[in-house]
Design an enzyme around this catalytic site. Sequence first.
Site, PDB file in Angstrom:
ATOM      1  N   THR A  27       0.833  -1.211   0.000  1.00  0.00           N
ATOM      2  CA  THR A  27       0.000   0.000   0.000  1.00  0.00           C
ATOM      3  C   THR A  27       0.865   1.258   0.000  1.00  0.00           C
ATOM      4  O   THR A  27       0.605   2.199  -0.747  1.00  0.00           O
ATOM      5  CB  THR A  27      -0.878   0.015   1.282  1.00  0.00           C
ATOM      6  OG1 THR A  27      -1.451  -1.274   1.421  1.00  0.00           O
ATOM      7  CG2 THR A  27      -1.954   1.043   1.222  1.00  0.00           C
ATOM      8  N   GLU A 142      10.324   9.452   9.467  1.00  0.00           N
ATOM      9  CA  GLU A 142       9.147  10.284   9.777  1.00  0.00           C
ATOM     10  C   GLU A 142       7.853   9.484   9.675  1.00  0.00           C
ATOM     11  O   GLU A 142       6.948   9.630  10.498  1.00  0.00           O
ATOM     12  CB  GLU A 142       9.097  11.482   8.811  1.00  0.00           C
ATOM     13  CG  GLU A 142       7.958  12.433   9.030  1.00  0.00           C
ATOM     14  CD  GLU A 142       8.026  13.099  10.402  1.00  0.00           C
ATOM     15  OE1 GLU A 142       8.934  13.900  10.626  1.00  0.00           O
ATOM     16  OE2 GLU A 142       7.141  12.806  11.244  1.00  0.00           O
ATOM     17  N   VAL A 145       5.869   7.190  12.622  1.00  0.00           N
ATOM     18  CA  VAL A 145       4.932   7.654  13.665  1.00  0.00           C
ATOM     19  C   VAL A 145       3.903   8.575  13.051  1.00  0.00           C
ATOM     20  O   VAL A 145       4.232   9.629  12.510  1.00  0.00           O
ATOM     21  CB  VAL A 145       5.664   8.417  14.790  1.00  0.00           C
ATOM     22  CG1 VAL A 145       4.678   8.786  15.899  1.00  0.00           C
ATOM     23  CG2 VAL A 145       6.804   7.599  15.365  1.00  0.00           C
ATOM     24  N   ILE A 149       1.654  13.160   9.724  1.00  0.00           N
ATOM     25  CA  ILE A 149       1.862  14.229  10.726  1.00  0.00           C
ATOM     26  C   ILE A 149       3.364  14.337  11.010  1.00  0.00           C
ATOM     27  O   ILE A 149       3.980  13.364  11.451  1.00  0.00           O
ATOM     28  CB  ILE A 149       1.108  13.924  12.039  1.00  0.00           C
ATOM     29  CG1 ILE A 149      -0.364  13.622  11.755  1.00  0.00           C
ATOM     30  CG2 ILE A 149       1.246  15.088  13.004  1.00  0.00           C
ATOM     31  CD1 ILE A 149      -1.161  13.213  12.983  1.00  0.00           C
ATOM     32  N   GLY A 200      -7.536   0.184   4.403  1.00  0.00           N
ATOM     33  CA  GLY A 200      -6.062   0.155   4.340  1.00  0.00           C
ATOM     34  C   GLY A 200      -5.373   0.764   5.543  1.00  0.00           C
ATOM     35  O   GLY A 200      -4.187   1.071   5.493  1.00  0.00           O
ATOM     36  N   GLU A 203      -2.869  -2.871  10.151  1.00  0.00           N
ATOM     37  CA  GLU A 203      -1.649  -3.621   9.828  1.00  0.00           C
ATOM     38  C   GLU A 203      -2.035  -4.942   9.142  1.00  0.00           C
ATOM     39  O   GLU A 203      -3.190  -5.374   9.223  1.00  0.00           O
ATOM     40  CB  GLU A 203      -0.881  -3.947  11.106  1.00  0.00           C
ATOM     41  CG  GLU A 203      -0.384  -2.734  11.843  1.00  0.00           C
ATOM     42  CD  GLU A 203       0.554  -1.888  10.999  1.00  0.00           C
ATOM     43  OE1 GLU A 203       1.630  -2.357  10.642  1.00  0.00           O
ATOM     44  OE2 GLU A 203       0.201  -0.738  10.694  1.00  0.00           O
ATOM     45  N   ASP A 214       1.149  -1.604  17.857  1.00  0.00           N
ATOM     46  CA  ASP A 214       1.540  -0.577  16.884  1.00  0.00           C
ATOM     47  C   ASP A 214       1.721   0.770  17.601  1.00  0.00           C
ATOM     48  O   ASP A 214       2.722   1.466  17.400  1.00  0.00           O
ATOM     49  CB  ASP A 214       0.440  -0.488  15.804  1.00  0.00           C
ATOM     50  CG  ASP A 214       0.670   0.629  14.819  1.00  0.00           C
ATOM     51  OD1 ASP A 214       1.470   0.438  13.888  1.00  0.00           O
ATOM     52  OD2 ASP A 214       0.068   1.707  14.985  1.00  0.00           O
ATOM     53  N   LYS A 218       5.200   3.245  18.413  1.00  0.00           N
ATOM     54  CA  LYS A 218       5.257   4.693  18.170  1.00  0.00           C
ATOM     55  C   LYS A 218       5.556   5.438  19.475  1.00  0.00           C
ATOM     56  O   LYS A 218       6.289   6.433  19.475  1.00  0.00           O
ATOM     57  CB  LYS A 218       3.946   5.159  17.543  1.00  0.00           C
ATOM     58  CG  LYS A 218       3.732   4.544  16.148  1.00  0.00           C
ATOM     59  CD  LYS A 218       2.317   4.705  15.660  1.00  0.00           C
ATOM     60  CE  LYS A 218       2.118   4.037  14.315  1.00  0.00           C
ATOM     61  NZ  LYS A 218       0.715   3.932  13.912  1.00  0.00           N
TER      62      LYS A 218
HETATM   63  N1  HSE Z   1      -2.058   0.341  11.346  1.00  0.00           N
HETATM   64  C1  HSE Z   1      -1.607   1.655  11.604  1.00  0.00           C
HETATM   65  C2  HSE Z   1      -2.766   2.492  12.077  1.00  0.00           C
HETATM   66  C3  HSE Z   1      -1.001   2.243  10.341  1.00  0.00           C
HETATM   67  O1  HSE Z   1      -3.906   2.015  12.065  1.00  0.00           O
HETATM   68  O2  HSE Z   1      -2.564   3.617  12.480  1.00  0.00           O
HETATM   69  C4  HSE Z   1       0.009   3.291  10.588  1.00  0.00           C
HETATM   70  O3  HSE Z   1       1.051   2.864  11.407  1.00  0.00           O
END
Ligand code: HSE
Length: 445
Positions: A27, A142, A145, A149, A200, A203, A214, A218
């Site tokens: 993606t 960048e 995270v 942004i 999309g 993950e 996730d 971050k």
């Molecule tokens: N799976 C992550 C989310 C994608 O939903 O924010 C970006 O890291």
Amino acid sequence: MTATTAPSSNGKVFDKSVGVAVLGMGTVGTEVLRLIAENPNAYANRIGGRIELKGVAVSDLSKPRPGVDPALLTDDAEALINRDDVDIVVEVIGGIEYPRKLILQALQAGKSVVTANKALVAAHASELGEAADKAGVDLYFEAAVAAAIPVVGMLRRSLAGDQIQRISGIVNGTTNFILDAMATTGATYEDALAEATRLGYAEADPTADVEGHDAASKAAILASLGFHTRVTFDDVHCEGITNITAEDIAAASEAGYTIKLLAICEKLVDENGNKSVNARVHPTLVPNEHPLATVDKSYNAIFVEAEAAGRLMFYGNGAGGAPTASAVLGDVIGAARNKVHGGRAPGENPYANHPIADFGEVTTRYHIDMNVVDRLGVLSLIADHFAKAGISLRTVRQEEAEDETVARLIVVTHEALEKDLRAIVTELEGTEDVLEVRSVIRLDV
Ligand code: HSE
């Protein structure tokens, strides 16, 4: 870097070009390639040299890849990285071990690296940073995270002159989408997750989203940058949203709160002035009037509290192919500029090296929803447990339960240590008066 004489659309001739290799065409990779193909002149002018795409490494060469010159495709990522005409390697594969090996190879070969891989950076930032320092090249991340942004650049550069005290962020679009849909449309957890996956945001394995992993990656990156201290994924206390029910959301809403999955990075200072840092991810009751409560759908927001700057909030698209590619291209342009003009981007600098504080030592507040025996004096008995533990109550709400022998008691505490609050919940669970602790959610903004 190679020489070129092709003019850009404004007639400017650039005598340098920067070779870019893209690893991965999912993606994000697909969108990275689209942006490179669509904006060659703008990028050339911003860099002072042209970007030349040298190759795209994919795992399956037989898959159709519309819009990409087949001659650029390869399934040999290592050979592509090591080509002399490749100056910058963009890693958008995902996973940890394989990209780690490729990125280390690229850095050791003197290539600058741009990665969107939060799990990798959160686990191996120090190894990767050292390899980049040794080779004198850039390591940019960048997009790792909150995608579009620009929070990494903000911490690395814009706030480099300040002292960050706390960072609270909605950094996972999938879970924000799910919680928002459950609260506003009454969608089930499963339907909302399926929709986030279809759009999309999620993950490849959405467990990483809904279990908070996730967001924890971050949080580790934000805490490392914000507090100049190495914080890894394993240092982050992590709870996801899988236990949040429609009833929790309704109870929160009735009390004037919105439930958000927050990544919280905090600098703690004890009575002797000793500093430590804590990073955590858990569902949090956010007062409806707080800016983070208004962040809906799959949007992300990072709320930063800094000594001199005060309170700042950064809001935008934190997931999805194009927003992530926007951040990747920002990094590619930064790395390319450094290749053309010299210099390096600021890297992580963990000089402060604060100890990591255990979550138990953090001050927070609890919202405890429990079923108790509905009999005379039960309220004062429960209040007594809190008083003996030295925990003061902020509000107590009693509601009728379906069974008339049962009362639903919703207690909000004042601030107390996490370890003391946890202990009181265990104690209450062991009493005869408390039939069930239905949920415990923190108030932590
Ligand atoms: N799976 C992550 C989310 C994608 O939903 O924010 C970006 O890291």
